[in-house]
Scaffold this active site. Structure first.
Site, PDB file in Angstrom:
ATOM      1  N   CYS A   2       0.821  -1.188   0.000  1.00 25.89           N
ATOM      2  CA  CYS A   2       0.000   0.000   0.000  1.00 25.89           C
ATOM      3  C   CYS A   2       0.866   1.253   0.000  1.00 25.89           C
ATOM      4  O   CYS A   2       2.091   1.183  -0.076  1.00 25.89           O
ATOM      5  CB  CYS A   2      -0.910   0.015   1.226  1.00 25.89           C
ATOM      6  SG  CYS A   2      -1.916  -1.479   1.419  1.00 25.89           S
ATOM      7  N   LEU A  50      -3.456  -1.859  -1.943  1.00 28.38           N
ATOM      8  CA  LEU A  50      -3.270  -2.954  -2.884  1.00 28.38           C
ATOM      9  C   LEU A  50      -3.666  -4.212  -2.112  1.00 28.38           C
ATOM     10  O   LEU A  50      -2.938  -4.657  -1.222  1.00 28.38           O
ATOM     11  CB  LEU A  50      -1.815  -3.035  -3.346  1.00 28.38           C
ATOM     12  CG  LEU A  50      -1.477  -4.135  -4.363  1.00 28.38           C
ATOM     13  CD1 LEU A  50      -2.201  -3.893  -5.687  1.00 28.38           C
ATOM     14  CD2 LEU A  50       0.029  -4.215  -4.589  1.00 28.38           C
ATOM     15  N   ILE A  52      -4.052  -7.713  -0.822  1.00 32.09           N
ATOM     16  CA  ILE A  52      -3.285  -8.959  -0.927  1.00 32.09           C
ATOM     17  C   ILE A  52      -3.861 -10.021   0.015  1.00 32.09           C
ATOM     18  O   ILE A  52      -4.100 -11.155  -0.380  1.00 32.09           O
ATOM     19  CB  ILE A  52      -1.799  -8.726  -0.590  1.00 32.09           C
ATOM     20  CG1 ILE A  52      -1.203  -7.656  -1.516  1.00 32.09           C
ATOM     21  CG2 ILE A  52      -1.020 -10.031  -0.659  1.00 32.09           C
ATOM     22  CD1 ILE A  52      -1.131  -8.046  -2.966  1.00 32.09           C
ATOM     23  N   ILE A 288      13.421 -11.184 -17.931  1.00 30.83           N
ATOM     24  CA  ILE A 288      13.644 -10.285 -19.066  1.00 30.83           C
ATOM     25  C   ILE A 288      14.887 -10.748 -19.811  1.00 30.83           C
ATOM     26  O   ILE A 288      15.947 -10.964 -19.213  1.00 30.83           O
ATOM     27  CB  ILE A 288      13.822  -8.838 -18.587  1.00 30.83           C
ATOM     28  CG1 ILE A 288      12.520  -8.298 -18.012  1.00 30.83           C
ATOM     29  CG2 ILE A 288      14.311  -7.945 -19.722  1.00 30.83           C
ATOM     30  CD1 ILE A 288      11.400  -8.169 -19.022  1.00 30.83           C
TER      31      ILE A 288
END
Length: 630
Positions: A2, A50, A52, A288
């Protein structure tokens, strides 16, 4: 995960509610699922969520049952279930399944000492209307950030990121001169400073209490690293893997999709392996890849993914990703010159496409001495221990002065830096080994005004002070202690937090579980570097679990081909530095020295890519924050 904000005003003044809402809006990326506000008498807290754990419950700011205590919290408490059972036995009742409510109850039961019971990553602010105090805390290792400022009218403000504070009326936009020197030397601004004069970071492992009635503020440490006590018995490979697995399992608790970063290095491979062993379904992993073979590790990542049967995704990006130049200034606010921030930003974006939580392998090199600089330092330390500094300093300083700097030569011929290191104390030498821009280059960049305003300050003072704090420790433990106090929170954890939060992704770091760190740093230092090999004990522990080709391959790192990139795609940006109004108008830099650095790099006479990248990031951050220096 958060974002938090807050304001406290003095006397009969009223909180500017619109200012708090605007502050909280600046960090919406940290919590896109919901926002929340608490407005009390002279105090206000903001929150971006957020979700979770307990997605439907746990909304913040959260009030106690009698509404006299309220908390706004960023992070995860991994032992919240254990704490909940303990608190229930003490008579507490819970209405949600969130760790936030456990944090609130922990404070009600144990007061400020509650932080010593928390196992996790966190930054929180708790307003107690009974004592009229605001209580703030940051986790032990500095995984989660927290900035604060005291304004001229007595107002106290705080937030998870600098951008939240920058929109508050009257905030200073003047650069802090010693923080600028820190940045140019190290590539980041170390706590407790920020780049802004008047804005600070709460240091890891500290609490801050602010009394609204008296204005008194108290910062107190609640945890410290122990690297001095003699090594503990044990430390066998099986025990290491068991302890790390326990930390991994705690971090797999989530009510949303969870995955992991997989670079193909030993640390992330081990984390993925332990996750796979404790998950019935294939773990979601991502990496990546680079279009430059010299910087591409995707093949190693795929090998590990196949070995553990993960659901792996890889995305190829250009090693020379110039599109992120301006994005980085927005993401990091303060100048931040770690080039690996670019691929980190990309891998976080890739992970967020499938998961909301990702585990990473960060911290392994700091905990088990995996950096090349650790090995070199210990080789130099053998000679430093035999010859007094009073003899070494003049002798090796003279040798360094006459030996040419051979950037492009084979390593064995690059003795100048070794001579310079041997002419210094251990802490001074280690500072130089981690510097982005060494003294010899940095001081030439500065104007007389900059030199005068520094009043003799040198960033290595922090390194010397830290080394003194643990002077009785093993030489390897001393520099690891310095890493844990500077490079880890200032660079590595800042990099991951901002890059992940920019994509509303929570990243968890099992290797930095504080109990695992405490145990790991108590192992015999000789088990960390053995026969010139770093992370020896970690490699012993993972052999037979992770493929040998991953364990035995040289450390590569998460990098980009910066030297050539700045001579090619970004050559125009580099040329413009020598005439940068943002930098030169401060009066702190020498135009002539900057021009010489640019010319030498573009003409391939010297490699100045780390210094030039630092200047580029400084310029972008000054523009982003509208910074000045009068």
């Amino acid at each position: 995960m958060c974002g938090i904000t807050g304001i406290m005003v003095t006397g009969d003044n009223q909180v500017d509610q619109s200012a708090l809402r605007l502050m909280t809006e600046q960090i919406a990326h940290r919590g896109p699922d919901a926002d929340g506000f608490f407005f009390g008498a002279g105090v206000a807290l903001g929150h971006r969520r957020l979700s979770i754990i307990d997605v439907d419950g746990g909304h913040q700011p959260m009030l106690s049952r009698d509404e006299r205590v309220v908390v706004s919290y960023n992070g995860e408490i991994y032992n919240f279930q254990q704490l909940r059972r303990e608190l229930e036995a003490l008579g507490h009742h819970f209405t949600s399944h969130s760790d936030t409510e456990v944090l609130l109850a922990s404070y009600l039961e144990w007061g400020r000492e509650c932080v010593t019971r928390l196992r996790g990553m966190f930054a929180f602010a708790l307003w107690d209307s009974r004592s009229r105090e605001l209580f703030l805390a940051r986790d032990r290792l500095g995984i989660k950030p927290l900035y604060f400022a005291n304004l001229a009218d007595g107002t106290f403000i705080f937030g998870s990121e600098l951008k939240a504070l920058m929109v508050y009326p009257g905030i200073s936009r003047k650069m802090r001169i010693d923080a600028l020197e820190d940045f140019m030397a190290l590539g980041y601004v170390p706590d407790p400073k920020s780049i802004l004069d008047g804005v600070e970071q709460l240091s890891p492992g500290y609490t801050l209490t602010v009394n609204r009635e008296t204005g008194q503020q108290r910062q107190m440490p609640y945890w410290s690293l122990d690297v001095v006590t003699p090594a503990i018995a044990g430390g066998q490979p099986d025990e290491l893997l068991e302890r790390l697995e326990e930390a991994v399992k705690l971090r797999m608790i989530a009510d949303v999709p969870l995955g992991a970063f997989l670079s193909g290095g030993l640390d992330s491979s081990t984390i993925v392996g332990l996750m796979s062993r404790n998950n019935p379904e294939p773990v979601e992993t991502c990496s990546i890849g680079s279009d430059d073979p010299l910087f591409d590790e995707s093949g190693h990542a795929q090998l590990v993914a196949d070995h553990f049967g993960t659901h792996h995704r890889m995305r190829l990006v250009s090693a020379k990703d110039s599109s992120l130049l301006d994005v980085m200034a927005s993401v990091y606010d303060e100048p931040f010159a770690d080039l690996s921030a670019l691929p980190t930003y990309r891998v976080c974006a890739l992970a967020r496409e499938k998961v909301k939580v990702a585990l990473s392998g960060d911290g392994g090199d700091e905990l088990f001495a995996g950096y090349r600089r650790h090995r070199f330092h210990m080789l130099e330390e053998e000679l430093r221990s035999r010859i007094p500094l009073g003899i070494r300093r003049p002798v090796f300083s003279a040798l360094a002065a006459v030996y040419p700097k051979l950037d492009g030569a084979p390593r064995f011929m690059r003795a100048k830096s070794t001579f310079e290191a041997l002419a210094r104390s251990s802490a001074e030498a280690y500072f130089q080994s981690v510097s982005k821009t060494p003294d010899s280059v940095r001081l030439k960049l500065y104007s007389r005004k900059m030199s005068d305003r520094l009043f003799g300050y040198h960033p290595q003072e922090r390194f010397t002070k830290l080394a003194t704090e643990v002077s009785d420790a093993h030489p390897l433990s001393i520099i690891q202690y310095i890493d844990f106090k500077t490079y880890l929170p200032g660079d590595i954890l800042t990099k991951v937090d901002r890059a992940s939060m920019a994509h509303s992704l929570e990243v968890r770091v099992p290797i930095l579980d504080h109990k695992f760190v405490e145990w790991g740093l108590r192992l015999d230092p000789e088990t960390r570097i053995r026969d010139g090999i770093g992370k020896a004990v970690f490699k012993d522990a993972t052999r037979g679990f992770v493929p040998n080709s991953i364990i035995d391959r040289p450390k590569k790192g998460f990098n980009v081909p910066a030297a050539n990139w700045l001579r090619e795609e970004l050559a125009g940006e580099v040329r413009n530095l020598a005439a940068s109004e943002r930098l030169l108008d401060t009066g702190l830099f020498s135009r002539k020295a900057m021009q010489k650095m640019v010319d030498e790099h573009l003409e391939q006479k010297r490699d100045h890519h780390t210094s030039l990248w630092s200047l580029l990031m400084l310029e972008r951050s000054m523009e982003q924050l509208d910074l000045s220096y009068a």
